[in-house]
Structure formats: structure tokens, C-alpha cells
Scaffold this active site. Sequence first.
Site, mmCIF file in Angstrom:
data_model
loop_
_atom_site.group_PDB
_atom_site.id
_atom_site.type_symbol
_atom_site.label_atom_id
_atom_site.label_comp_id
_atom_site.label_asym_id
_atom_site.label_seq_id
_atom_site.Cartn_x
_atom_site.Cartn_y
_atom_site.Cartn_z
ATOM 1 N N CYS A 99 -67.779 21.351 60.223
ATOM 2 C CA CYS A 99 -67.171 21.790 58.956
ATOM 3 C C CYS A 99 -67.942 21.358 57.717
ATOM 4 O O CYS A 99 -67.472 21.559 56.605
ATOM 5 C CB CYS A 99 -65.731 21.325 58.864
ATOM 6 S SG CYS A 99 -65.574 19.557 58.834
ATOM 7 N N HIS B 37 -65.224 26.946 37.320
ATOM 8 C CA HIS B 37 -64.514 28.228 37.218
ATOM 9 C C HIS B 37 -65.443 29.423 37.100
ATOM 10 O O HIS B 37 -65.193 30.478 37.676
ATOM 11 C CB HIS B 37 -63.545 28.173 36.042
ATOM 12 C CG HIS B 37 -62.438 27.216 36.291
ATOM 13 N ND1 HIS B 37 -61.816 26.504 35.297
ATOM 14 C CD2 HIS B 37 -61.863 26.843 37.449
ATOM 15 C CE1 HIS B 37 -60.904 25.730 35.842
ATOM 16 N NE2 HIS B 37 -60.907 25.917 37.138
HETATM 17 C C1 PEP Z 1 -68.697 16.271 55.324
HETATM 18 O O1 PEP Z 1 -68.997 15.112 55.016
HETATM 19 O O2 PEP Z 1 -69.496 17.059 55.892
HETATM 20 C C2 PEP Z 1 -67.352 16.805 55.035
HETATM 21 C C3 PEP Z 1 -66.949 17.954 55.501
HETATM 22 O O3 PEP Z 1 -66.572 16.071 54.189
HETATM 23 P P1 PEP Z 1 -66.768 16.046 52.581
HETATM 24 O O4 PEP Z 1 -67.819 17.041 52.249
HETATM 25 O O5 PEP Z 1 -65.445 16.349 52.004
HETATM 26 O O6 PEP Z 1 -67.196 14.627 52.367
#
Ligand code: PEP
Length: 582
Positions: A515, A202
Site C-alpha cells: 500500500c 486543493h
Molecule cells: C508507507 O509507509 O508506505 C505507508 C503506506 O504509510 P504512510 O505513507 O502513511 O507513512
Amino acid sequence: MRDVIKGQKMKILAGTPAAFGFAKGTVCLYSNEVEDTLPHYTIDLGQIPREVNRVKEAFENARQEMKEVLKTAESQLDKSAVEIFNIHLSILNDPSLLENISQLIEEQKINAEHAVSDIFDQYMKKYETKSEHFRELIHDFIDARNRLLHAFNIETGKFKCPVGIRRPVIVAAKRLTPSMVLSIPGRNVLAFVSEEGGFTNHATILARSYGVPIIFGIPVEKELDCGMKAIVDGLTGKVIISPDAKTEEYYARKIKNREKKAYFCEIRKTVPPRTKTGKRVKLKLNISTPGEFNFVRELPHEGVGLLRTEFLFMGRNQPPAEEEQYRMYKRILHENREKPVAVRVLDIGSDKRPSYFKIPERINLDLGLRGAMAVEKFPHIYLAQMKALLRANVYSNLHLLYPMVSDPNDLKTFRNVLSEAKRELKKAKVNIDNVRIKEGIMIETPAAAMMVDILLEEIDFVNIGSNDLLQYTLATSRGNTQVEGRYHIMHPALLKMLEMIAREGSKAGKEVCLCGEIASFEEFYPLLLEIGIKSFSVAASKFSDIKCELLHLQESPDKIPVAEFYKLGSKEEVDEYFRRFI
Ligand code: PEP
Ligand code: MG
């Protein structure tokens, strides 16, 4: 103050960056430890009622104060602060706390402040052994305790040197707490550096709104002191004490460039980004907590690139019911019905392990039970999730995202559950005829990267989860500070895989969205665009910076030498390479 400051040699401390930016200035330690100022004494039997009353009054005063603070946060429409202060208020409203404190006063015949401190310590110790989500609550307990102690007129937080109140400083603390962050005016903070912390706790969430770099994992008490000159690099997570002239000059350039860029972007913030050759670049949002839902409306994004549904499953004794999931998914899908929303099916394993997932003791969570294997072991949990998603998707744009898929067989495992969910809903006469979904996979294992051409034949899009892809490529655990040096976020091997995946995606005419955390680093974008990635998904806190970088690159005449990058052999060489292109 240490007398070694003058003439001290440059020293680099490595931590974990939690917010981007660069700062140069004076370190000022902030302490919210109360041990030194806390009165400890024993009382007579007859004094017990008086001490218990003092505690009751302190609770009442602290609650009143908290309500006032909440009102201010609400009037300023500061949603993350409101959420956090509501947690503090619910701690202060917990009747077991007052009961336990009163009982301790009676049993041990100690003063009120002493009992408050001991009981809070006990609560916090309990949370230390729990999952990350609960450990984060420790900071909220510290804040609630400090509010109570404040009601006894005990000072609970202050700068160790006066410079902190007079001018902007690098605020260094063992740990940040939400009220500590809010008690320091934004104009007085150049950066936050702490020993303990987390990307999503937080205090960090609040501190991020100051727009300054934040780094945790720095041995503040051992290495930093008031008055030290330092540079904070929120990109690489470094705190550089007593920087030499070359380093100072390098960062002065970076700070200046950032200021220039900020102006350039402010006047173009609604313009969609493109590559130098005019191709559209998509920028989407990662959502990992319900708190981040609020940004979905506020930011000019092109969809939710990754909704991590794990937060719904963590910190509870049983999985969320289908109905509860349905309501949450409906909200996010409906609010974004014009845009794609990639909802990732529960990704279990590694650090994400709810207690109701009974996993054999000796299983290796990074390698043992992930993706399709977890589906086979806990099919009912996945079935409920798929049913909730199908129901929630009527008239929306659901992109269903399967985690940790390594081959077509894994994909089949997820699809079997989807078919079963459809069958059960039809049998129950739930109308899902209007439900249109796209299916995609996370590419998080080297196997998936190598098989991407085959996998793309079966699905509509892929997301690259570079965080896991990197750990499985380098055989180096992510998030483990012992091996942080090897978890080398932009490794040539990773980039080669990204280039291959982008090429195959383009051949198949299907979207490849990056991502993982690698997409949060502005410096990597020239390289990422050059190898053909044109869709990215980042946390809300990084969105504006990345958008700005994309707009800037579009007009920049520079070209990045990719072939040269592939020849680099060490982390130092990689760092040096990016330094040249700032
Ligand atoms: C990743 O592994 O890059 C991903 C986006 O998933 P997480 O970070 O939730 O494992
Ligand atoms: Mg992952």
C-alpha cells in the site's frame, strides 16, 4: 521570451510527480501575482469611510460570485470543487478579515486594494510556519484574495503568452491555485508544472481530475519560459526541456502505448484482474482524506486497503473525541460492510505531529517516537480510538491495522490497548459481542520484514508500507528534496524484501497487500506480480490507471527478468531497465 530557446541543449529538471501521464508540447507560463497591477496610494482622513465602504462592497460582490460558482459546482456534482469553494466562501465570511482590513486603512491611511493585499499577506505568512495541512490553505487564501481584488477590477491571473488561450499547452506556474486550475479549460492543458505544490493540496486535487500529468518542485521562474518545447513525465517527475531526437522518440512511444491501453481498458473496466496464470489480483483503495470517501462508492475496488486516520488528528488543538471518531469510522465501515476496511491505528511521528502531542524538543521524529513507543507515551489517545473503532464495527468488516510494528513486543503493546478498550466498553455495558475484527500490521521497518514469518503466526494479514520501509532501509529521509536522489523508489534491496514478505505470506496463507506509493507506479507491476505480490492498495486518483495496467499485463506475452533487476547498481540503471519494458 528568452532568446536561448532555439538550439538550446536538452535539460532535465527533476520535481515531484503528483499525477501520472506523459505530455509533449509548448510551455506557457501562467501568473497570478498581483503586485504589478495593484494600485498603492495614500488617502486623506476624509477618504477613509469611502475606502472602507469599497472593501465592504468588494466582500459582498466576491461572496455573491463565490455562491454562483458553488451553485455551478454543485449542479455538476463536482464534490471536490464544492468542498474547496466552501472553504473559499468561509474565508470570505470571516469577519476578522474585514475588520483587520478596515483597521489598516484607518491606521495607515492607504487605499482599499493595498490594505486587502497587506492583510492577506499577513494571514498567509502565519500559515507558512504551520503544519502541512495549514500551509495548503495558503493557496485558498490566494484565491479568496484574488476574488476580492477582482471585485476592484484588478486582473489577477493570466497566461504570459497568447498561445495558452489558443491551443493546449504545458501550464507552468509558481504555484497552482484552485480557481486558476478551473479557469483554464481542460482541453487547453497538456500538463501542470509548478514550483510550489503538494500531492494533496486543493489545486492538485482539482488538477488531477483533468487526467494530465502534474509535477511540482520545478524551478519554474528560473528555468521555464513561454514557448519552450518540453516533455513532462508524470511518472518520474521530470520536465525535459528541448528534448533530443532519441528522447522524443522514446516518449512518443510511451504516449502512443498509453492511448492504446486506455481503449483496451475502457471496454473491460468491470472485469476483475488476474495474473497471467489466472490467479486473482486484488486492487483496493487508500484513503487519506475525508474527500476521498466519495470514491469508495464510485470505484470497483475490493475494499479499503489503508485508511490513514491521521487526518482526523491533524490541524486541531486537541485530539478528536471518541464520539466524533465513532461517527466517522461508522460511516466508512457501514458503507463498505460487504468489503474489508483496513483502518490504521493512528501513526504518529515524522511529518505527522499534532501540536497536542507534546514531544521533547530534540527527539528525532523519524526514529524517535513512532508506533508502539507513541502508544506507550499517549495511551489515552489510542484507547479512545480503539473504543470508537470497536463500537463502529458492529456488523461490518473491520481490519485493524497497527503501524510501525517491528516485533511481537510492539504487537503486544497495541493489543494491550485493544483489550483495555474491550474491557472498558463491556464495563459501560456497550454490546460488542457481535464485533469481529481481523488484525494486521504495517511492515515498515527492516526488522518487521526480517521477522515477517514470526509475525504472520500472530496476525491475519500484513500491509507493506514501502514508503517508510524504503527510508529505513536506505537511511534516507522520505519527502526531503535534499536527498531525493538517494530515495530511490524502486531499489533492488526493497524488491528483495518484498519478495521475501510475499513468499512468507503465501506460505502462511495470509494476505500481503502493498500500500505504499510504489504501488502507484504502473511500470513496476510486471516486477511486483512476478515476485508474488497479488494485493495492492492505491489512491483513488491512481485506481483506474493501475487497474488498466493489471488487465493489460494479464494478456501480455512478455516476461520480466527479475534476476537481472537484482544486479542493478544505480538509479540510472534502474531507470534504464524500466525504459526497456515499455
Ligand atoms: C508507507 O509507509 O508506505 C505507508 C503506506 O504509510 P504512510 O505513507 O502513511 O507513512
Ligand atoms: Mg508509513
